[in-house]
Design a protein around this motif. Structure first.
Motif, PDB file in Angstrom:
ATOM      1  N   GLU A 207       0.945  -1.206  -0.057  1.00  0.00           N
ATOM      2  CA  GLU A 207       0.168  -0.129  -0.171  1.00  0.00           C
ATOM      3  C   GLU A 207       0.760   1.413   0.080  1.00  0.00           C
ATOM      4  O   GLU A 207       0.485   2.161  -0.752  1.00  0.00           O
ATOM      5  CB  GLU A 207      -0.856   0.027   1.198  1.00  0.00           C
ATOM      6  CG  GLU A 207      -1.912  -1.000   1.544  1.00  0.00           C
ATOM      7  CD  GLU A 207      -2.656  -1.095   2.612  1.00  0.00           C
ATOM      8  OE1 GLU A 207      -3.130  -0.228   3.077  1.00  0.00           O
ATOM      9  OE2 GLU A 207      -2.717  -2.091   3.406  1.00  0.00           O
ATOM     10  N   ALA A 208       1.973   1.170   0.831  1.00  0.00           N
ATOM     11  CA  ALA A 208       2.942   2.434   1.095  1.00  0.00           C
ATOM     12  C   ALA A 208       3.707   2.601  -0.319  1.00  0.00           C
ATOM     13  O   ALA A 208       3.629   3.971  -1.171  1.00  0.00           O
ATOM     14  CB  ALA A 208       3.827   2.205   2.049  1.00  0.00           C
ATOM     15  N   CYS A 224      18.044   8.955   0.566  1.00  0.00           N
ATOM     16  CA  CYS A 224      17.737   7.683   1.620  1.00  0.00           C
ATOM     17  C   CYS A 224      17.214   6.690   1.003  1.00  0.00           C
ATOM     18  O   CYS A 224      16.858   6.417  -0.352  1.00  0.00           O
ATOM     19  CB  CYS A 224      16.640   8.338   2.653  1.00  0.00           C
ATOM     20  SG  CYS A 224      15.027   9.055   1.860  1.00  0.00           S
ATOM     21  N   ASP A 225      17.143   5.496   1.787  1.00  0.00           N
ATOM     22  CA  ASP A 225      16.548   4.206   1.186  1.00  0.00           C
ATOM     23  C   ASP A 225      15.303   4.079   0.983  1.00  0.00           C
ATOM     24  O   ASP A 225      14.325   4.742   1.546  1.00  0.00           O
ATOM     25  CB  ASP A 225      17.397   2.772   1.963  1.00  0.00           C
ATOM     26  CG  ASP A 225      16.814   2.870   3.525  1.00  0.00           C
ATOM     27  OD1 ASP A 225      15.765   3.229   3.474  1.00  0.00           O
ATOM     28  OD2 ASP A 225      17.558   2.604   4.221  1.00  0.00           O
ATOM     29  N   GLN A 226      14.891   3.150   0.072  1.00  0.00           N
ATOM     30  CA  GLN A 226      13.458   2.692  -0.291  1.00  0.00           C
ATOM     31  C   GLN A 226      12.613   2.637   1.157  1.00  0.00           C
ATOM     32  O   GLN A 226      11.468   3.022   1.217  1.00  0.00           O
ATOM     33  CB  GLN A 226      13.345   1.635  -1.178  1.00  0.00           C
ATOM     34  CG  GLN A 226      11.852   1.290  -1.537  1.00  0.00           C
ATOM     35  CD  GLN A 226      11.436   2.214  -2.671  1.00  0.00           C
ATOM     36  OE1 GLN A 226      12.095   3.104  -2.971  1.00  0.00           O
ATOM     37  NE2 GLN A 226      10.323   1.926  -3.272  1.00  0.00           N
ATOM     38  N   GLU A 227      13.191   1.863   1.841  1.00  0.00           N
ATOM     39  CA  GLU A 227      12.347   1.528   3.148  1.00  0.00           C
ATOM     40  C   GLU A 227      12.199   2.877   4.276  1.00  0.00           C
ATOM     41  O   GLU A 227      10.939   3.119   4.592  1.00  0.00           O
ATOM     42  CB  GLU A 227      13.382   0.773   4.299  1.00  0.00           C
ATOM     43  CG  GLU A 227      12.525   0.364   5.521  1.00  0.00           C
ATOM     44  CD  GLU A 227      13.461  -0.423   6.391  1.00  0.00           C
ATOM     45  OE1 GLU A 227      13.026  -1.130   7.385  1.00  0.00           O
ATOM     46  OE2 GLU A 227      14.838  -0.642   6.180  1.00  0.00           O
ATOM     47  N   ALA A 232       7.892   6.902   5.301  1.00  0.00           N
ATOM     48  CA  ALA A 232       7.341   8.380   5.223  1.00  0.00           C
ATOM     49  C   ALA A 232       5.989   8.130   4.388  1.00  0.00           C
ATOM     50  O   ALA A 232       5.056   9.133   4.896  1.00  0.00           O
ATOM     51  CB  ALA A 232       8.205   9.100   4.281  1.00  0.00           C
ATOM     52  N   ALA A 233       5.975   7.495   3.583  1.00  0.00           N
ATOM     53  CA  ALA A 233       4.585   7.537   2.860  1.00  0.00           C
ATOM     54  C   ALA A 233       3.340   6.801   3.740  1.00  0.00           C
ATOM     55  O   ALA A 233       1.989   7.152   3.838  1.00  0.00           O
ATOM     56  CB  ALA A 233       4.540   6.427   1.628  1.00  0.00           C
ATOM     57  N   LYS A 234       3.678   5.782   4.682  1.00  0.00           N
ATOM     58  CA  LYS A 234       2.828   5.387   5.789  1.00  0.00           C
ATOM     59  C   LYS A 234       2.311   6.387   6.824  1.00  0.00           C
ATOM     60  O   LYS A 234       1.159   6.637   7.072  1.00  0.00           O
ATOM     61  CB  LYS A 234       3.440   4.315   6.380  1.00  0.00           C
ATOM     62  CG  LYS A 234       3.603   2.884   5.485  1.00  0.00           C
ATOM     63  CD  LYS A 234       4.327   2.037   6.340  1.00  0.00           C
ATOM     64  CE  LYS A 234       4.625   0.761   5.481  1.00  0.00           C
ATOM     65  NZ  LYS A 234       5.140  -0.562   6.044  1.00  0.00           N
ATOM     66  N   SER A 338      16.925  13.868   1.932  1.00  0.00           N
ATOM     67  CA  SER A 338      18.080  13.460   2.385  1.00  0.00           C
ATOM     68  C   SER A 338      17.812  12.776   3.771  1.00  0.00           C
ATOM     69  O   SER A 338      16.998  13.159   4.579  1.00  0.00           O
ATOM     70  CB  SER A 338      19.183  14.567   2.709  1.00  0.00           C
ATOM     71  OG  SER A 338      19.395  15.107   1.543  1.00  0.00           O
ATOM     72  N   PRO A 339      18.837  11.829   4.086  1.00  0.00           N
ATOM     73  CA  PRO A 339      18.395  11.064   5.474  1.00  0.00           C
ATOM     74  C   PRO A 339      18.672  11.802   6.523  1.00  0.00           C
ATOM     75  O   PRO A 339      19.327  12.802   6.698  1.00  0.00           O
ATOM     76  CB  PRO A 339      19.305   9.810   5.042  1.00  0.00           C
ATOM     77  CG  PRO A 339      20.309  10.091   4.251  1.00  0.00           C
ATOM     78  CD  PRO A 339      19.972  11.271   3.339  1.00  0.00           C
TER      79      PRO A 339
END
Length: 445
Positions: A207-208, A224-227, A232-234, A338-339
């Motif tokens: 879903e995210a 930053c990585d996909q995780e 952030a989307a969640k 950026s992370p």
């Protein structure tokens, strides 16, 4: 926003000159105000007595007016206009007509002195409905009335409030919250950051991923990585759902040390959706963003603080670790995520050039608030300047009529907060009208 709704009434006296002009003046006034986009409610008849004033007030209250224009068609007694001020309690502009024998402007001056003594702000205009400056001033009062009404019913969430404790006041609130709420009107609500986090954990990655894909047009390149981006989307999803389901337009979220970077990317997305999500728990400036967006009837604000200034080149460098909406960049290619910390991030971009902008800074307590209102321009930033500034939000701000050092001196002298809110366009006069009606001290630059 819907059209600003203003009531208009003509007050007259049987023993004074000028009442014969009432019908013509009201007809032309109604048309002129409608022509500039206002929703106009005209009193059913001229008002000569307190009984007629009360009837007009009932009409206006039923119609839901947000402001009022009172035309002094003739000289009238103070007690007649008092009815409208006391009954309706909306921003009011008094309209003087340019006929010497009516003493219309003198009547407004007389009643204005009474209002001044009682600490009640009013505006006035002088002229006929054909005068563009008259109509424009009334239009701004009408928009100010709409803004003030919306702020008075605003719901603001403080996301991540302090735990229960007190010295000699409320157990889990502060007196400052009460004072701000009572003075300006918003209802302040407490919600825990853990509520957002726990709800976000329940969203599946699939879903995210779909949400992230749908936001591709508002997401810059990310380091930053996909995780991290899925997280952030969640957070974005559950925060927006919380706002929509509770009728919330403004959130001020807890930030560092425990939640640094958690809300930055969600804030960038949400503000481009038309909501306000402040990432530093700054209620006052979140509300100022809301007011500026109402004034502009859309768009987004940037929030930052002075990082440096250059008197010779005449600009202040405003920076922030960053949650600015991507729409404030010149192009999506100039937006970078950026992370920050374990699962956080920040949004960096150089603010796009603006030939005119409005700059605000709010500070105060105990019901006494002040707002700096300035205008200026945003200069273009080079890629090198943005990198040197930390790849965060970078704003090259030039304030009208004052050197950068003088701006800082004035802010320090007034005891202003370090946050600045920047909005494209010139809304200085409108904000000044809003502040005067709300009892907020104006700090001019």
């Amino acid at each position: 926003m819907n059209k600003s709704k203003i009531g208009i009434v003509g007050v007259c006296s049987h023993v004074e000159s000028g009442a014969q002009r009432y019908e013509e003046l009201m007809t032309k006034a109604e048309k002129a105000l409608k022509d500039v986009g206002l929703d106009v409610v005209v009193a059913d008849r001229a008002v000569y007595s307190a009984t007629e004033a009360l009837t007009a007030c009932d009409q206006f209250r039923t119609a839901g007016i947000e402001s009022l224009a009172v035309m002094d068609v003739t000289w009238v007694c103070d007690s007649l206009k008092y009815v409208f001020i006391h009954e309706l309690k909306v921003p009011t502009v008094f309209w003087a007509v340019p006929y010497t024998e009516t003493f219309s402007i003198g009547c407004i001056q007389n009643f204005g002195s009474v209002l001044h003594t009682n600490g009640i702000h009013y505006e006035y205009v002088y002229g006929l409905p054909s005068d563009h400056t008259v109509i424009e001033k009334i239009r701004k009062v009408a928009l100010a009335g709409q803004i003030i009404k919306k702020v008075s019913t605003l719901r603001v969430v403080l996301l991540g409030p302090r735990q229960t404790w007190r010295v000699a006041g409320p157990q889990d609130m502060t007196l400052e919250e009460w004072e701000f709420s009572e003075t300006l009107g918003p209802t302040l609500l407490h919600m825990e950051m853990e509520e957002i986090i726990e709800a976000a954990k329940k969203i599946r990655d699939e879903e995210a991923k779909a949400t992230l894909d749908s936001l591709k047009g508002r997401t810059g390149k990310y380091l930053c990585d996909q995780e991290c981006m899925l997280w952030a989307a969640k957070v974005y999803t559950v925060t927006k759902q919380m706002m929509q389901s509770n009728g919330i337009d403004v959130v001020a979220a807890e930030c560092y040390p425990n939640y640094g970077g958690l809300m930055n990317q969600p804030s960038s997305w949400i503000e481009d959706d038309g909501y306000i999500l402040d990432t530093e728990g700054d209620i006052a400036h979140a509300v100022i963003k809301y007011i500026l967006n109402l004034a502009a009837q859309g768009g987004c604000c940037a929030l930052g603080e002075v990082g440096s200034y250059d008197d010779e080149k005449d600009f202040l460098s405003i920076a922030h670790e960053g949650s600015a909406p991507a729409s404030l960049a010149e192009s999506l290619e100039k937006v970078q995520v950026s992370p920050e910390g374990d699962m956080g991030c920040f949004v960096g971009l150089p603010l796009k050039s603006m030939s005119k902008c409005t700059v605000c800074d709010m500070q105060g307590s105990a019901g006494n608030y002040q707002l700096m209102i300035a205008t200026g321009e945003i200069l273009p930033s080079t890629h090198e300047e943005w990198v040197t500034g930390g790849e965060k939000l970078l704003v090259k701000l030039r304030i009208d009529g004052a050197k950068p050092s003088a701006v800082l001196d004035r802010m320090m002298e007034a005891g202003l907060h370090h946050h600045l809110v920047i909005k494209e366009g010139d809304y200085a006069e409108l904000l000044q009208i809003v502040c005067k009606y709300m009892g907020i001290k104006i700090i001019a630059i």
